[in-house]
Design a protein around this motif. Structure first.
Motif, short mmCIF file in Angstrom:
data_model
loop_
_atom_site.label_atom_id
_atom_site.label_comp_id
_atom_site.label_asym_id
_atom_site.label_seq_id
_atom_site.Cartn_x
_atom_site.Cartn_y
_atom_site.Cartn_z
N LEU A 86 -2.20 0.98 10.48
CA LEU A 86 -1.81 -0.14 9.63
C LEU A 86 -0.31 -0.07 9.38
O LEU A 86 0.31 0.99 9.53
N LEU A 87 0.27 -1.19 9.01
CA LEU A 87 1.69 -1.26 8.69
C LEU A 87 1.84 -1.52 7.20
O LEU A 87 1.08 -2.31 6.63
N ARG A 88 2.81 -0.87 6.59
CA ARG A 88 3.04 -1.04 5.15
C ARG A 88 4.54 -0.96 4.87
O ARG A 88 5.32 -0.53 5.73
N PHE A 144 9.75 -0.22 7.23
CA PHE A 144 8.30 -0.16 7.16
C PHE A 144 7.81 1.21 7.61
O PHE A 144 8.57 2.01 8.15
N ALA A 145 6.54 1.44 7.39
CA ALA A 145 5.92 2.67 7.85
C ALA A 145 4.65 2.31 8.59
O ALA A 145 3.85 1.50 8.12
N VAL A 148 -10.06 2.32 -2.92
CA VAL A 148 -8.77 2.98 -2.92
C VAL A 148 -7.90 2.47 -4.06
O VAL A 148 -7.23 3.23 -4.75
N ARG A 149 -7.95 1.17 -4.32
CA ARG A 149 -7.15 0.60 -5.40
C ARG A 149 -7.63 1.14 -6.75
O ARG A 149 -6.84 1.46 -7.62
N LEU A 185 0.83 -1.20 0.00
CA LEU A 185 0.00 0.00 0.00
C LEU A 185 0.87 1.25 0.00
O LEU A 185 1.82 1.35 0.77
N SER A 186 0.57 2.20 -0.87
CA SER A 186 1.35 3.44 -0.94
C SER A 186 0.96 4.39 0.18
O SER A 186 -0.08 4.23 0.83
#
Length: 248
Positions: free
Chosen positions: A42-44, A53-54, A125-126, A23-24
């Motif tokens: 959330l983690l991405r 990660f962010a 979102v996608r 996910l951006s």
């Protein structure tokens, strides 16, 4: 709510139910602001490299992003190091990440799951991200549910008196609703896309950025404020129709 899914248990990250790997940043913000609540997180993956990660967290009307690094089997956040992600979440569910400029404390309250009961939340979102990048409805995920959402003002031609009036439109699932104004709760009308046979640009009107939607009982003529906005509506509507035809 469980933090973990039933996927690959050999890697804790792979079993994390709120790890949205690819996910951006932009899509994470759209997802959390549109559908999350204060404290949703959330983690991405981060674009800074492997094992970077962010952590994206909604703080009221904004989304904050924090860097998290995996070091061997532990996770490093600032000056803190945690043996696993469970300890990481437990710590920041009880200790604020930081205080915002307005003095609001940011606390992890609820994980935003990768899988949700209503697929439209994630797919919207996608779809939006794909359209924003200039791709067409044919480039969208082939097996994605046709549940993308969109809303905005369009100018609509009247049925009997052929004048033009601005209306607030919302698209959700197969329902296209229009309201007199954005703040209204009850729509003037709901159009079922399952009865729509075509969506196309229209050049018959003395207006720019127009498109039409063809229904058995009537053709609706709509105009957007810009060509880009009109193109987004057309691409998303056509994509939905294509998904409907596949399901027949």
């Amino acid at each position: 709510m469980s933090f973990y899914s039933d996927e690959d248990t050999s890697d804790e990250l792979g079993t994390l139910g709120w790890y949205h790997h690819d996910l951006s940043r932009h899509a994470a913000e759209a997802l959390l602001l549109s559908n999350g609540t204060d404290g949703s997180y959330l983690l991405r993956n981060s674009n800074e490299g492997l094992d970077c990660f962010a952590l994206s967290v909604r703080a009221k009307d904004s989304v904050k992003h924090f860097h998290v690094t995996r070091k061997d089997s532990s996770y490093v956040f600032g000056f803190n190091e945690f043996a696993n992600l469970h300890d990481f979440v437990y710590h920041f569910a009880n200790q604020p990440l930081l205080g915002s400029d307005s003095g609001t404390l940011i606390v992890l309250k609820s994980p935003y799951p990768l899988r949700v009961e209503e697929p439209s939340i994630y797919e919207s979102v996608r779809v939006h991200t794909a359209i924003q990048s200039g791709r067409t409805e044919k480039d969208l995920v082939a097996n994605a549910p046709s549940l993308g959402t969109k809303e905005g003002y369009l100018v609509k031609q009247g049925a009997f008196v052929k004048n033009w009036k601005q209306r607030w439109f919302t698209l959700n699932r197969y329902d296209l609703k229009y309201f007199k104004d954005k703040m209204d709760e009850e729509p003037i009308r709901t159009l079922d896309l399952r009865a729509c046979s075509a969506v196309q640009f229209d050049y018959s009107q003395d207006r720019v950025n127009c498109f039409c939607m063809v229904f058995p009982e009537r053709t609706f003529y709509l105009c957007s404020k810009s060509a880009v906005e009109g193109d987004e509506w057309i691409k998303l509507l056509r994509w939905k129709l294509s998904q409907l035809r596949k399901g027949r």
